[in-house]
Design a protein around this motif. Structure first.
Motif, PDB file in Angstrom:
ATOM      1  N   THR A   7      83.332  34.122  10.798  1.00  0.00           N
ATOM      2  CA  THR A   7      83.229  33.738  12.216  1.00  0.00           C
ATOM      3  C   THR A   7      84.607  33.702  12.867  1.00  0.00           C
ATOM      4  N   PHE A   8      85.570  33.132  12.168  1.00  0.00           N
ATOM      5  CA  PHE A   8      86.933  33.049  12.702  1.00  0.00           C
ATOM      6  C   PHE A   8      87.510  34.449  12.952  1.00  0.00           C
ATOM      7  N   VAL A   9      87.316  35.346  12.000  1.00  0.00           N
ATOM      8  CA  VAL A   9      87.871  36.701  12.133  1.00  0.00           C
ATOM      9  C   VAL A   9      87.156  37.468  13.250  1.00  0.00           C
ATOM     10  N   GLN A  10      85.837  37.347  13.305  1.00  0.00           N
ATOM     11  CA  GLN A  10      85.080  38.031  14.366  1.00  0.00           C
ATOM     12  C   GLN A  10      85.563  37.587  15.737  1.00  0.00           C
ATOM     13  N   GLU A  11      85.787  36.304  15.892  1.00  0.00           N
ATOM     14  CA  GLU A  11      86.233  35.805  17.199  1.00  0.00           C
ATOM     15  C   GLU A  11      87.638  36.278  17.521  1.00  0.00           C
ATOM     16  N   THR A  12      88.502  36.274  16.503  1.00  0.00           N
ATOM     17  CA  THR A  12      89.887  36.675  16.754  1.00  0.00           C
ATOM     18  C   THR A  12      89.994  38.162  17.060  1.00  0.00           C
ATOM     19  N   LEU A  13      89.130  38.970  16.454  1.00  0.00           N
ATOM     20  CA  LEU A  13      89.236  40.424  16.621  1.00  0.00           C
ATOM     21  C   LEU A  13      88.424  40.952  17.802  1.00  0.00           C
ATOM     22  N   ARG A  14      87.855  40.084  18.593  1.00  0.00           N
ATOM     23  CA  ARG A  14      87.057  40.552  19.724  1.00  0.00           C
ATOM     24  C   ARG A  14      87.908  41.460  20.637  1.00  0.00           C
ATOM     25  N   GLY A  15      87.396  42.666  20.910  1.00  0.00           N
ATOM     26  CA  GLY A  15      88.128  43.574  21.803  1.00  0.00           C
ATOM     27  C   GLY A  15      89.189  44.416  21.119  1.00  0.00           C
ATOM     28  N   ALA A  16      89.312  44.319  19.787  1.00  0.00           N
ATOM     29  CA  ALA A  16      90.341  45.096  19.074  1.00  0.00           C
ATOM     30  C   ALA A  16      90.025  46.594  19.108  1.00  0.00           C
ATOM     31  N   PHE A  75      94.928  28.905   9.717  1.00  0.00           N
ATOM     32  CA  PHE A  75      93.489  28.862   9.456  1.00  0.00           C
ATOM     33  C   PHE A  75      93.209  28.331   8.055  1.00  0.00           C
ATOM     34  N   LEU A  76      93.885  28.905   7.045  1.00  0.00           N
ATOM     35  CA  LEU A  76      93.599  28.523   5.655  1.00  0.00           C
ATOM     36  C   LEU A  76      93.907  27.048   5.418  1.00  0.00           C
ATOM     37  N   GLU A  77      95.002  26.564   6.033  1.00  0.00           N
ATOM     38  CA  GLU A  77      95.385  25.165   5.834  1.00  0.00           C
ATOM     39  C   GLU A  77      94.422  24.206   6.524  1.00  0.00           C
ATOM     40  N   SER A  78      93.691  24.713   7.519  1.00  0.00           N
ATOM     41  CA  SER A  78      92.719  23.859   8.202  1.00  0.00           C
ATOM     42  C   SER A  78      91.423  23.760   7.392  1.00  0.00           C
ATOM     43  N   GLN A  79      91.305  24.574   6.355  1.00  0.00           N
ATOM     44  CA  GLN A  79      90.109  24.567   5.507  1.00  0.00           C
ATOM     45  C   GLN A  79      90.422  23.859   4.185  1.00  0.00           C
ATOM     46  N   ASN A  80      89.375  23.616   3.434  1.00  0.00           N
ATOM     47  CA  ASN A  80      89.566  22.910   2.166  1.00  0.00           C
ATOM     48  C   ASN A  80      89.856  23.914   1.039  1.00  0.00           C
ATOM     49  N   ILE A  81      91.069  24.476   1.065  1.00  0.00           N
ATOM     50  CA  ILE A  81      91.413  25.518   0.087  1.00  0.00           C
ATOM     51  C   ILE A  81      92.681  25.103  -0.652  1.00  0.00           C
ATOM     52  N   SER A  82      92.738  25.368  -1.956  1.00  0.00           N
ATOM     53  CA  SER A  82      93.899  24.919  -2.727  1.00  0.00           C
ATOM     54  C   SER A  82      95.151  25.691  -2.315  1.00  0.00           C
ATOM     55  N   PRO A  83      96.315  25.012  -2.397  1.00  0.00           N
ATOM     56  CA  PRO A  83      97.580  25.659  -2.023  1.00  0.00           C
ATOM     57  C   PRO A  83      97.841  26.934  -2.832  1.00  0.00           C
ATOM     58  N   GLU A  84      97.381  26.989  -4.098  1.00  0.00           N
ATOM     59  CA  GLU A  84      97.603  28.187  -4.926  1.00  0.00           C
ATOM     60  C   GLU A  84      96.859  29.380  -4.335  1.00  0.00           C
ATOM     61  N   VAL A  85      95.608  29.134  -3.953  1.00  0.00           N
ATOM     62  CA  VAL A  85      94.818  30.216  -3.348  1.00  0.00           C
ATOM     63  C   VAL A  85      95.461  30.657  -2.029  1.00  0.00           C
TER      64      VAL A  85
END
Ligand code: ADP
Ligand code: NI
Length: 213
Positions: A7-16, A75-85
């Protein structure tokens, strides 16, 4: 995690531009998953990197090479993702591009090899041809000019000017990709796509010369 990213990518790429739009990202994501199934690798890293890899192409953002990294990191830091990933994903986004090929560290991860192969597969074959003419049109470049020879020794700066002919882009990039594939799975997929481009060029020149005779 993956649906949120989509969803995040679709919104960001609108009109590309059509060659670097959500559908390009979707194809690269699916190809990446296919290759990862055969070759292994951490699927979360592969999928996130594939989905975010073209989030802000410098070509369409005044040459800003940090923007994609910046957007992805936030974006990644706003999600629950480990720093290694997060680190692994950002490394891939930073180093994947064709134009950076002279500057990439020798040792890269399997996950980067996979996403890079998927991106390269989408640059060749019928879709590769369509993307290339679409981008050439977007730049208002000539399709072909028999007087202008391909430049095979591009430095990054010249490559980024994107002002040659679209046919020359085949020799400057697209036909080189088959031998640059990292994985066996991608090498196999590349063969048919490569041959299709050779056939296309053959037919293109035939029609061109027929008209000129
Ligand atoms: P990367 O993002 O891997 O550095 P590019 O963005 O330069 O690669 O190229 C991605 C695709 O954009 C190419 O496969 C091609 O379809 C198109 N493209 C890039 N440069 C050109 C060009 N000068 N002429 C036509 N198409 C181009
Ligand atoms: Ni891409």
């Amino acid at each position: 995690m993956i649906p949120t990213t989509i969803t995040f990518v679709q919104e960001t790429l609108r009109g590309a531009e059509a060659g670097h739009d959500w559908f390009h990202t979707e194809r690269v994501w699916k190809l990446s998953k296919f290759i990862a199934e055969k070759e292994g690798g951490n699927l979360l890293v592969v999928e996130l990197a594939a989905l975010l890899h073209d989030i802000a192409d410098p070509k369409f953002h005044e040459g800003d090479e940090e923007l994609a990294l910046h957007i992805s990191k936030n974006f990644l830091e706003s999600q629950n993702i480990s720093p290694e990933v997060i680190d692994q994903v950002l490394f891939i986004i930073k180093n994947m591009s064709f134009k950076n090929r002279g500057e990439v560290p020798k040792e890269v991860s399997l996950e980067m090899k996979i996403v890079q192969d998927a991106d390269r597969l989408d640059a060749i074959g019928a879709i590769g041809i369509a993307r290339t003419f679409n981008f050439g049109g977007f730049q208002n470049n000539p399709m072909y000019d028999p007087e202008i020879q391909p430049n095979l020794n591009f430095k990054k700066k010249e490559y980024k000017k994107n002002n040659g002919t679209t046919i020359n882009h085949f020799y400057e990039k697209l036909l080189l990709l088959k031998d640059m594939m990292n994985t066996e799975t991608a090498r196999k997929l590349a063969e048919k796509r490569h041959q299709f481009m050779l056939d296309f060029l053959d037919q293109f020149y035939r029609e061109w010369e027929f008209a000129m005779d």
